[in-house]
Design a protein around this motif. Structure first.
Motif, PDB file in Angstrom:
ATOM      1  N   ARG A  64       0.839  -1.203   0.000  1.00  0.00           N
ATOM      2  CA  ARG A  64       0.000   0.000   0.000  1.00  0.00           C
ATOM      3  C   ARG A  64       0.870   1.248   0.000  1.00  0.00           C
ATOM      4  O   ARG A  64       1.919   1.284   0.633  1.00  0.00           O
ATOM      5  CB  ARG A  64      -0.864   0.058   1.262  1.00  0.00           C
ATOM      6  N   GLY A 120      -2.222   0.010  -6.060  1.00  0.00           N
ATOM      7  CA  GLY A 120      -2.342   0.124  -7.513  1.00  0.00           C
ATOM      8  C   GLY A 120      -1.028   0.485  -8.157  1.00  0.00           C
ATOM      9  O   GLY A 120      -0.037   0.759  -7.483  1.00  0.00           O
ATOM     10  N   GLU A 121      -1.037   0.486  -9.473  1.00  0.00           N
ATOM     11  CA  GLU A 121       0.164   0.805 -10.244  1.00  0.00           C
ATOM     12  C   GLU A 121       0.406   2.304 -10.329  1.00  0.00           C
ATOM     13  O   GLU A 121       1.542   2.744 -10.465  1.00  0.00           O
ATOM     14  CB  GLU A 121       0.060   0.220 -11.650  1.00  0.00           C
ATOM     15  N   HIS A 122      -0.672   3.069 -10.317  1.00  0.00           N
ATOM     16  CA  HIS A 122      -0.548   4.530 -10.300  1.00  0.00           C
ATOM     17  C   HIS A 122      -1.809   5.123  -9.689  1.00  0.00           C
ATOM     18  O   HIS A 122      -2.814   4.427  -9.496  1.00  0.00           O
ATOM     19  CB  HIS A 122      -0.266   5.099 -11.699  1.00  0.00           C
ATOM     20  N   PHE A 123      -1.728   6.421  -9.396  1.00  0.00           N
ATOM     21  CA  PHE A 123      -2.828   7.121  -8.745  1.00  0.00           C
ATOM     22  C   PHE A 123      -3.084   8.438  -9.459  1.00  0.00           C
ATOM     23  O   PHE A 123      -2.157   9.073  -9.960  1.00  0.00           O
ATOM     24  CB  PHE A 123      -2.504   7.364  -7.262  1.00  0.00           C
ATOM     25  N   GLY A 145      -7.584   5.651  -7.509  1.00  0.00           N
ATOM     26  CA  GLY A 145      -6.797   4.567  -8.068  1.00  0.00           C
ATOM     27  C   GLY A 145      -6.828   4.613  -9.579  1.00  0.00           C
ATOM     28  O   GLY A 145      -7.595   5.384 -10.180  1.00  0.00           O
ATOM     29  N   ALA A 146      -6.031   3.754 -10.204  1.00  0.00           N
ATOM     30  CA  ALA A 146      -5.970   3.711 -11.660  1.00  0.00           C
ATOM     31  C   ALA A 146      -7.323   3.362 -12.268  1.00  0.00           C
ATOM     32  O   ALA A 146      -7.619   3.753 -13.396  1.00  0.00           O
ATOM     33  CB  ALA A 146      -4.914   2.697 -12.103  1.00  0.00           C
ATOM     34  N   ASP A 147      -8.162   2.657 -11.514  1.00  0.00           N
ATOM     35  CA  ASP A 147      -9.500   2.288 -11.991  1.00  0.00           C
ATOM     36  C   ASP A 147     -10.534   3.392 -11.773  1.00  0.00           C
ATOM     37  O   ASP A 147     -11.705   3.219 -12.093  1.00  0.00           O
ATOM     38  CB  ASP A 147      -9.961   1.001 -11.313  1.00  0.00           C
TER      39      ASP A 147
END
Length: 161
Positions: A64, A120-123, A145-147
């Motif tokens: 995290r 996540g991979e990016h924010f 989050g990336a989603d």
């Protein structure tokens, strides 16, 4: 007879955008540590991105992002939103004159609500000014989050004069 404020410009000059990016991505060294990269700079809303890296981990067993990264990122975005709003308010000045106003900006209150774990991979970070007064600006910020899921949100007050 009441005087209607002039409408916000739809976009800034390339010199102003480049100058604000240089301040926030290069001159504020801690933003470099965070990996904060501006993705959009509009008078009414600013957005940025932070890519997840090993150095940003706050909980090693869950991978995290550290809460301090979220807090610092949202604080930076609140300040950036203030600068965009100030820049829009003073379009009669040169880009350099408006960028010089950054020296007066400072955080006076910050609240962060951590809603979900930052995994996540990016924010994606965003901010907008709710009210720009002559001395204080109030902002609202989001950390997603990336989603696109809202992970944290915040509000801040900044001294602008």
């Amino acid at each position: 007879m009441s005087k209607t404020p002039p409408p916000l410009p739809t976009e800034f000059e390339p010199e102003f955008i480049a100058g604000l990016k240089a301040i926030f991505e290069e001159k504020i060294v801690f933003n470099q540590v965070l990996g904060l990269r501006i993705t959009s700079l509009l008078p009414e809303r600013v957005t940025a991105r932070i890519d997840m890296r090993h150095e940003l981990i706050g909980h090693y067993s869950h991978n995290r992002v550290h809460g301090g990264v979220i807090s610092a990122g949202l604080d930076a975005m609140g300040g950036l939103a203030c600068m965009a709003a100030i820049g829009a308010r003073h379009m009669d000045e040169t880009p350099d004159q408006r960028l010089h106003r950054f020296g007066k900006l400072g955080t006076i209150d910050l609240r962060i609500d951590y809603l979900r774990p930052g995994i996540g991979e990016h924010f994606e970070l965003s901010a907008e000014v709710l009210r720009l007064g002559s001395r204080v600006a109030s902002t609202r910020m989001e950390f997603r989050g990336a989603d696109g899921k809202l992970l944290s949100c915040g509000s801040g007050a900044y001294i602008v004069s």
